[in-house]
Design a protein around this motif. Structure first.
Motif, PDB file in Angstrom:
ATOM      1  N   GLU A   1       7.653  25.216 -39.524  1.00 46.88           N
ATOM      2  CA  GLU A   1       7.343  24.210 -38.501  1.00 46.88           C
ATOM      3  C   GLU A   1       6.689  24.820 -37.266  1.00 46.88           C
ATOM      4  OE1 GLU A   1      10.852  22.021 -37.638  1.00 46.88           O
ATOM      5  OE2 GLU A   1      10.839  20.915 -39.551  1.00 46.88           O
TER       6      GLU A   1
ATOM      7  N   ASN B   1       2.601  24.954 -36.383  1.00 49.01           N
ATOM      8  CA  ASN B   1       1.740  23.952 -35.742  1.00 49.01           C
ATOM      9  C   ASN B   1       1.152  24.461 -34.430  1.00 49.01           C
ATOM     10  OD1 ASN B   1       3.995  23.873 -34.113  1.00 49.01           O
ATOM     11  ND2 ASN B   1       4.216  21.635 -34.150  1.00 49.01           N
TER      12      ASN B   1
ATOM     13  N   SER C   1      -2.124  13.556 -39.995  1.00 48.81           N
ATOM     14  CA  SER C   1      -2.871  14.003 -38.835  1.00 48.81           C
ATOM     15  C   SER C   1      -4.336  13.631 -39.047  1.00 48.81           C
ATOM     16  CB  SER C   1      -2.698  15.516 -38.656  1.00 48.81           C
ATOM     17  OG  SER C   1      -3.277  15.943 -37.439  1.00 48.81           O
TER      18      SER C   1
ATOM     19  N   LEU D   1       0.050  25.987 -42.705  1.00 48.38           N
ATOM     20  CA  LEU D   1       0.638  25.146 -41.660  1.00 48.38           C
ATOM     21  C   LEU D   1       2.009  24.626 -42.059  1.00 48.38           C
ATOM     22  CD1 LEU D   1      -2.539  23.116 -40.630  1.00 48.38           C
ATOM     23  CD2 LEU D   1      -1.432  24.935 -39.316  1.00 48.38           C
TER      24      LEU D   1
ATOM     25  N   PHE E   1      -3.344  18.204 -35.494  1.00 47.68           N
ATOM     26  CA  PHE E   1      -2.050  18.791 -35.850  1.00 47.68           C
ATOM     27  C   PHE E   1      -1.701  19.980 -34.966  1.00 47.68           C
ATOM     28  CE2 PHE E   1       0.593  21.700 -38.409  1.00 47.68           C
ATOM     29  CZ  PHE E   1       1.677  20.878 -38.650  1.00 47.68           C
ATOM     30  N   ASN E   2      -2.672  20.862 -34.742  1.00 47.36           N
ATOM     31  CA  ASN E   2      -2.396  22.014 -33.875  1.00 47.36           C
ATOM     32  C   ASN E   2      -3.071  21.896 -32.505  1.00 47.36           C
ATOM     33  OD1 ASN E   2      -5.021  22.391 -34.713  1.00 47.36           O
ATOM     34  ND2 ASN E   2      -4.766  24.529 -35.348  1.00 47.36           N
TER      35      ASN E   2
END
Length: 795
Positions: free
Chosen positions: A539, A542, A467, A535, A497-498
């Motif tokens: 899963e 995220n 990321s 993180l 990523f988020n």
């Protein structure tokens, strides 16, 4: 056994020193360096540099350079003055025989020039972008600090805003916050955690990876810091490394708590210099003093090369590599097992970076850094006998960053700073926790299993993530009306990523009543992305947002005289969207932890702080540091606030040191010429050229904890649904440390020996309690009496 090992270590040090060819005659040394404008980095021509209480001094040349030679070995104070700039004083500048001490002095334009204000110099430095909650320390202050074992992270714990969870770790926890909220920079390279045996997702460990003997200075910001810095919620430690010698080859060997090693430096042709160090642990000789019988092994190597490409461009190359490993079996009493009795742990870390400093015009300069940092972790937890492994963690975290920072002086008293960072992030996690069974036991016969209460599934993490993060900022600094300084900035951060982005306004205001007194105020929003270990834990994480806090700081800064400074501050920090484990939000204490986090955490901290410091100018130095604070967090089960984990309430640190220069006396010079002097001079209380004794006392109120309840039918300790979190407190912590520093100078070489005794009265400070499966409870102690001997030989 412990005492015999310490004696053996001291004897080895003595044999090493006595084997050297000693001479009572001393070669002179010199001080050289460069004087720059702190805002533009342009050289100042004709600045006066004088050595206090001597006739020695020099003026800077057309390139800002100066050199003062013919100085006897020892410590000196300097005064640097230049028309239109604030006078600077530097204390405890060390001169060694046949060596050059190199200084980089940055002077600030004086915006308070007025016939009504008397301008005086000060021994206290302050970073140009700092408004509140900041302190600058040079290497000698780091080296001399009692009980801190020449560790740059432990040294800042003398500040009223900083504490750590335990003696065994150097974690920086600021103003009631959470571990992992400090930003580390080394020559503009961002480092997630610069420690051996680093705690994932945090910023601490037992031993710092970086060699303190390569450090020139550190700037520490404890709150409401400027928009230049991002992605951390509480504080910044900006580490500046010194350059190697541009004149000739030289070296030094050292031994101390952080290991035994060597350091070499010298010129690279006519345009550069290098400095290189390598260290390895030797803690197996004194490990019983820490309460741990397992032996931690670690090693590291570090280098820096400096190239003056042209008059206006300088290139810095930095590299660090370190590795560590430890095996712990049945020794959770020392706490290093982090909740498990049998652990195998191995780790390594490498850091590399290139920084180009460019002076574009007389008013514009930039720093551009390309860096890469990777941390590797391996942990196995197992049962004995037979080494039945039931948990493994093999993970890597890597960041490759390109960042640039520009500073432009628009006019006198008006400055614009702007810059950005791009960071490629990769984390690779392979974690396996075996399926587990919760049995139901017969309380009257603990060995009898009568049923199965629950079966917990296997916990598995197998994630490899690529990321990126982006950040940018702009900040204005404006001095006006001869009495005001305003900083105002805005920062933008994005984590792919988020998919989280944030805008962070920051502002600060100083009102100068005089050149010695100022009233300061700062405000800021500070966002921080979740740690990579959080993180990767599930899963679904995220979707986590970045946590953030809102900070207000107000304080007064007063200089009683050039070497005595008082800072009093009050602050407020409010936390939002703090990640909390989902398993802690449910009423069932037996729920399975699948690694899911939720942004449900909130909290606040408030406090007042006092910091009074007397710099070492002649003989005496002292620090009085005190804070009172309240830190509370939301229990999402009950929607009630409870005492947060680091709500110590009262923190007090007292440090005092006294230095005496025996080298000024003829009787000592005669003594030093005797052959037997070198046999006995290394004893702690025997005179030396410069002899310093210092004490540090530290007190912390009891740290909160939650008392679990023992369930014999499960052979487990559980926090019940209706239990109030952190309603109990450990006993208050206090510790007294003693340090003796001795400095000797001989012909063409010198050495420094120190004796550091941590917890001199051997108080049993509780780290935590170990709750055993049979229902018993044991104390887990912090450092007991720990004597450490350290030697540095310079040649």
């Amino acid at each position: 056994m412990k005492t015999s090992r310490i004696i053996a270590l001291n004897f080895l040090i003595f044999l090493f020193l006595f084997s050297l060819r000693l001479s009572a005659y001393e070669s002179s040394g010199k001080i050289s360096g460069i004087v720059l404008d702190s805002r533009t980095l342009q050289p100042l021509i004709g600045a006066n540099v004088s050595v206090d209480n001597t006739a020695s001094g020099a003026s800077t040349d057309i390139e800002g350079n100066f050199s003062i030679s013919g100085l006897s070995p020892g410590s000196y104070n300097l005064t640097i003055s230049y028309l239109g700039y604030k006078t600077i004083k530097k204390s405890n500048v060390i001169v060694s025989p046949n060596r050059t001490t190199v200084l980089e002095i940055k002077m600030e334009e004086d915006v308070l020039q007025s016939g009504e204000i008397e301008i005086t110099g000060s021994y206290f430095e302050k970073s140009p972008e700092a408004i509140v909650s900041t302190r600058t320390m040079d290497f000698e202050e780091i080296r001399r600090s009692p009980g801190d074992l020449v560790d740059i992270q432990r040294v800042v714990q003398a500040l009223p805003s900083v504490t750590s969870g335990a003696d065994q770790y150097n974690e920086i926890i600021v103003r009631g916050g959470i571990p992992g909220e400090n930003l580390f920079l080394m020559d503009n390279i961002e480092i997630p955690n610069p420690n051996h045996f680093a705690v994932q997702g945090a910023g601490g460990g037992p031993i710092n990876l970086l060699n303190s003997y390569m450090v020139n200075s550190i700037d520490f910001y404890a709150g409401a810091f400027s928009s230049i810095y991002g992605d951390k919620a509480s504080s910044v430690m900006n580490i500046t490394l010194r350059n190697g010698s541009f004149e000739k080859f030289r070296g030094e060997g050292s031994i101390g708590m952080s290991g035994a090693g060597a350091l070499f430096e010298g010129p690279i042709g006519n345009i550069g210099s290098y400095i290189f160090s390598a260290r390895k642990s030797y803690l197996d000789l004194i490990i019983s003093s820490t309460g741990l019988t397992a032996v931690p092994n670690y090693y590291n190597a570090q280098t820096k090369m400096t190239f003056n490409l042209s008059k206006n461009q300088t290139l810095l190359l930095n590299g660090v590599y370190g590795g560590d490993d430890i095996n712990i079996e049945g020794e959770e009493e020392a706490g290093y097992g982090r909740g498990a009795e049998n652990v195998d742990s191995k780790g390594s870390q490498w850091i590399a970076g290139l920084t180009l400093r460019s002076l574009w015009t007389n008013n514009l300069y930039s720093l551009t850094t390309l860096s890469a940092v990777q941390s590797n972790f391996f942990v196995e937890v197992y049962d004995m006998p037979g080494r039945d492994v039931f948990f493994t963690n093999t993970s890597k975290e890597r960041e490759i960053a390109l960042k640039t920072d520009f500073t432009y002086q628009i006019q006198k008293g008006l400055e614009l700073s702007f810059g950005g960072i791009y960071k490629n992030v990769r984390f690779d996690y392979d974690i396996l926790g075996d399926q587990d069974t919760l049995f139901l036991y017969n309380p009257s016969n603990p060995d009898s299993i009568i049923d199965i209460e629950r079966i917990y599934p296997e916990y598995r993490v197998d994630q490899m993530v690529n990321s990126h993060k982006l950040g940018g900022y702009a900040q204005l600094t404006f001095d006006f009306l001869r009495s005001f300084r305003v900083t105002a900035g805005l920062r933008y951060d994005y984590f792919d990523f988020n998919r989280f982005q944030s805008f962070s306004p920051r502002a600060g205001l100083s009102y100068f009543f005089s050149s010695n007194t100022s009233l300061n105020f700062a405000y800021g929003l500070h966002y921080q992305s979740p740690s990579y270990v959080e993180l990767a834990a599930n899963e679904r994480n995220n979707m986590l947002d970045n946590k953030f806090n809102e900070q207000f700081v107000i304080g007064i800064d007063h200089l009683f005289r050039e070497d005595i400074r008082l800072v009093v501050e009050a602050y407020s920090k409010k936390y939002f969207d703090v990640p909390v484990k989902q398993v802690l939000t449910t009423p069932d204490p037996l729920d399975f932890d699948d690694g899911t986090y939720l942004n449900l955490g909130k909290g606040y901290t408030r406090g007042v702080e006092l910091f009074l410091q007397k710099k070492l100018v002649e003989n005496f130095s002292a620090i009085v540091s005190y804070s009172y604070s309240v830190a509370r967090a939301l229990d999402v089960r009950s929607n009630q606030y409870y005492n947060w984990d680091y709500d110590y309430r009262h923190i007090l640190t007292l440090i005092a040191g006294y230095r005496y220069k025996f080298s000024q006396h003829d009787w000592y010079k005669d003594l030093k010429s005797r052959w037997w002097f070198h046999v006995v001079s290394w004893f702690p209380l025997f005179p030396s050229d410069e002899f310093e004794v210092s004490l540090k006392f530290r007190y912390l109120g009891g740290r909160p904890y939650t008392s679990p309840v023992y369930y014999p039918e499960y052979q487990k300790w559980l926090v019940e649904e209706r239990s109030e979190l952190n309603s109990s407190r450990y006993p208050a912590y206090n510790r007294l440390d003693l340090r003796i520093d001795k400095r000797f100078a001989f012909d063409n070489w010198s050495f420094v020996i120190f004796f550091d005794i941590v917890n001199i009265y051997n108080r049993d400070n509780i780290w935590s309690y170990q709750y055993n499966d049979d229902g018993t409870v044991e104390d887990v102690l912090q450092f007991q009496t720990l004597p450490v001997v350290g030697v540095t030989v310079e040649f």
